[in-house]
Design an enzyme around this catalytic site. Structure first.
Site, short mmCIF file in Angstrom:
data_model
loop_
_atom_site.label_atom_id
_atom_site.label_comp_id
_atom_site.label_asym_id
_atom_site.label_seq_id
_atom_site.Cartn_x
_atom_site.Cartn_y
_atom_site.Cartn_z
N ASP A 43 0.99 -1.23 -0.11
CA ASP A 43 -0.09 0.03 0.04
C ASP A 43 0.68 1.23 -0.15
OD1 ASP A 43 -2.65 1.17 0.40
OD2 ASP A 43 -1.50 2.16 1.94
N TYR A 48 3.09 10.02 0.68
CA TYR A 48 4.06 9.23 1.57
C TYR A 48 5.66 9.89 1.13
CZ TYR A 48 0.33 6.16 3.05
OH TYR A 48 -1.06 5.87 3.22
N HIS A 110 -7.20 9.56 -2.08
CA HIS A 110 -6.68 9.57 -0.69
C HIS A 110 -7.56 10.22 0.25
CE1 HIS A 110 -2.77 9.10 1.57
NE2 HIS A 110 -3.91 8.67 2.36
#
Length: 302
Positions: A43, A48, A110
């Site tokens: 994932d 990130y 997201h």
């Protein structure tokens, strides 16, 4: 017990995956250790800021022939500043380039709230207020559907969407591709029964993030509850000769949810996958469900 969830597209998503949130020097090695331990579901997310590291690790394992691309299940996510149609494809191509892949298995929105396009991940004005966008997730979804049609992604889904937002999406005129998953925070302190029941009734699978309560989150405060230190969880773990983390993961997969625990420690990475050789009783499941206190680890922080 099955080690995968079958999605509405008939694709099989491994029920335990590796979460890759929080950039850290050990991320590349963690992904390689996870492949070696048997993980096939990874994932990822643009936000990130470590997709190139993750991509290097995956590429090394593919070149070693330790795993084939078709056996991997790679998920990434669209940032809220990229909701405008041309930006959706641009963002997806950037993620594919960083991950060194030709396609994603699932691409998620997201967060449901669009943010003003620009270089900042969370754009703010000079008073520190978050700048929202007029472009909505419904606009972004049309571009997401084009990614499926063009073969850049196998399926599309959502993350952090509530019942009303999902309803809006499912009722969108001209909807071509339904979301296959909703990725949400879920653990014994936030059990999400109503939302999960609703999603399952619509054929939307659930992936649970922060299954261990994200103990290493940067904004943790002294006195915050700790799932891994919960005496009743530890007691259940001792009874099964398992770790608290294994009980927390098992609790979620017995609810028919995919789970993406995060770790950079090879020993913990391997342990988190060793959850198919024991079963929590109905009584133990009911007890753990009763711990719910609507306590949330993650929210869109300013």
């Amino acid at each position: 017990m099955a080690t995968f969830l079958e999605l509405s597209t008939k694709a099989k998503m491994p029920i335990v995956g590796l979460g890759t949130w929080k950039s850290s020097p050990g991320r590349k090695e963690a992904v390689k250790a996870a492949v070696d331990a048997g993980y096939r579901h990874f994932d990822c997310a643009y936000v990130y800021q470590n997709e190139s590291e993750v991509g290097e690790a995956i590429q090394e394992k593919l070149q070693e022939k330790a795993v084939a691309r078709e056996d991997l299940f790679i998920v990434s996510k669209l940032l809220s500043t990229f909701f405008e149609k041309p930006l959706v494809k641009e963002a997806c191509r950037k993620t594919l380039k960083d991950l060194k892949l030709d396609y994603l298995d699932i691409y998620l929105i997201h967060w449901p709230q669009g943010l003003q396009a620009g270089k900042e991940m969370i754009p703010k004005d000079d008073k520190g207020n978050v700048l929202l966008s007029k472009t909505t997730f419904l606009d972004a979804w049309e571009a997401m559907e084009e990614l499926v049609d063009e073969g850049l992604v196998k399926a599309i889904g959502i993350s952090n969407f509530n019942h009303f937002q999902i309803e809006r999406l499912l009722n969108k005129p001209g909807l071509k591709h339904k979301p296959v998953t909703n990725q949400i925070e879920c653990h014994p302190y936030l059990t999400q029964e109503k939302l999960i029941q609703y999603c399952h009734s619509k054929g939307i699978a659930i992936t649970a993030y922060s299954p261990l309560g994200s103990p290493d989150r940067p904004w943790a405060k002294p006195g915050d509850p700790s799932l891994l230190e919960d005496p009743k969880i530890k007691q259940t773990a001792a009874k099964h000769n398992k770790t608290a983390a294994q009980v927390l993961i098992r609790f979620l997969i017995q609810r028919n949810l995919a789970v993406i625990p995060k770790s950079v420690t090879p020993e913990h990475i391997a342990e988190n996958l060793q959850v198919f050789d024991f079963q929590l009783s109905d009584e133990e499941m009911a007890t753990i469900l009763s711990f719910s206190r609507n306590w949330r680890v993650c929210y869109l922080r300013e």
